[in-house]
Design a protein around this motif. Sequence first.
Motif, mmCIF file in Angstrom:
data_model
loop_
_atom_site.group_PDB
_atom_site.id
_atom_site.type_symbol
_atom_site.label_atom_id
_atom_site.label_comp_id
_atom_site.label_asym_id
_atom_site.label_seq_id
_atom_site.Cartn_x
_atom_site.Cartn_y
_atom_site.Cartn_z
ATOM 1 N N LEU A 106 -3.036 1.889 3.831
ATOM 2 C CA LEU A 106 -4.274 1.846 2.842
ATOM 3 C C LEU A 106 -4.765 3.350 2.778
ATOM 4 O O LEU A 106 -4.931 3.692 1.474
ATOM 5 N N LYS A 107 -5.006 3.960 3.787
ATOM 6 C CA LYS A 107 -5.372 5.227 3.602
ATOM 7 C C LYS A 107 -4.425 6.378 3.037
ATOM 8 O O LYS A 107 -4.892 6.994 1.948
ATOM 9 N N HIS A 108 -2.998 6.079 2.788
ATOM 10 C CA HIS A 108 -1.935 6.914 2.285
ATOM 11 C C HIS A 108 -2.359 6.371 0.869
ATOM 12 O O HIS A 108 -2.315 7.262 -0.019
ATOM 13 N N PHE A 109 -2.537 5.187 0.366
ATOM 14 C CA PHE A 109 -2.727 4.613 -1.046
ATOM 15 C C PHE A 109 -3.839 5.623 -1.560
ATOM 16 O O PHE A 109 -3.676 6.096 -2.762
ATOM 17 N N PHE A 110 -4.870 5.514 -0.922
ATOM 18 C CA PHE A 110 -6.247 5.973 -1.225
ATOM 19 C C PHE A 110 -5.886 7.750 -1.628
ATOM 20 O O PHE A 110 -6.499 8.399 -2.505
ATOM 21 N N ASP A 111 -5.235 8.254 -0.472
ATOM 22 C CA ASP A 111 -4.935 9.823 -0.768
ATOM 23 C C ASP A 111 -4.140 9.938 -1.995
ATOM 24 O O ASP A 111 -4.405 11.166 -2.814
ATOM 25 N N GLY A 112 -3.399 9.220 -2.148
ATOM 26 C CA GLY A 112 -2.553 9.389 -3.547
ATOM 27 C C GLY A 112 -3.262 9.164 -4.788
ATOM 28 O O GLY A 112 -2.719 9.613 -5.774
ATOM 29 N N ILE A 113 -4.036 8.231 -4.981
ATOM 30 C CA ILE A 113 -4.656 7.738 -6.245
ATOM 31 C C ILE A 113 -6.117 8.286 -6.394
ATOM 32 O O ILE A 113 -6.482 8.295 -7.369
ATOM 33 N N ALA A 120 0.670 -1.158 0.007
ATOM 34 C CA ALA A 120 0.128 -0.093 0.039
ATOM 35 C C ALA A 120 0.821 1.174 -0.055
ATOM 36 O O ALA A 120 0.343 2.171 -0.574
ATOM 37 N N LEU A 121 2.030 1.395 0.549
ATOM 38 C CA LEU A 121 2.656 2.456 0.666
ATOM 39 C C LEU A 121 3.824 2.657 -0.559
ATOM 40 O O LEU A 121 4.216 3.666 -0.886
ATOM 41 N N THR A 122 3.751 1.645 -1.555
ATOM 42 C CA THR A 122 4.268 2.192 -2.929
ATOM 43 C C THR A 122 3.367 1.981 -3.908
ATOM 44 O O THR A 122 3.964 2.272 -5.147
ATOM 45 N N ALA A 123 2.252 1.584 -3.934
ATOM 46 C CA ALA A 123 1.160 1.587 -4.869
ATOM 47 C C ALA A 123 0.849 2.854 -5.454
ATOM 48 O O ALA A 123 0.942 3.750 -4.552
#
Length: 184
Positions: free
Chosen positions: A70-77, A41-44
């Motif tokens: 996973l929240k970081h993933f969603f924030d980025g995408i 999740a931190l690199t997706a």
Amino acid sequence: MPQLLIVHHTPSPAMQAMFEAVLAGARNEDIEGIEVVIRPALTAAAADVLGADGYLLGTTANIGYMSGALKHFFDGIYYPCLEATQRRPYALYVHGASDTGGAVRGVEAIAAGLKWRRARPPVSVIGTRRAASWRPAGNWAPPSRLSFPHDRHRHAEPGAVRRIPGAARSGDRPGGAGGCRGCP
């Protein structure tokens, strides 16, 4: 070739066991014509999401919510993928020591905002004792193109919360979900 993107946060033995079961199902020899791509999740990134046809998300439940990773993933995408990924299927698996409801609701709220389509009910596992030895019953493999994994445990409907034996709290029955002795 259709692509399944598995985005996971796997910080514990219990999540590692779930991730390995998901991966074994996704790579089942009976499934042909689907490329499986795995990203922590931190690199997706948005490029991974835009390149995939469906998503399988794995997270721990931390303090009543999905993992920060996973929240970081969603924030980025979220905004880069908002228009282009609408109606794509997703599925979710979650592990928590005492509750997974907030994590499931959080992921489902973001997925609804992205207008993703839930392919299967979430698989939630609750408990700490023996969590690392948990294995799903049956096959988590998508039976056809991106229809996604599901829980075939004989005592729990898909999406049902399963408690790990030995992780009982007051009011819980002995055994697994529904008090079935010997069921994880």
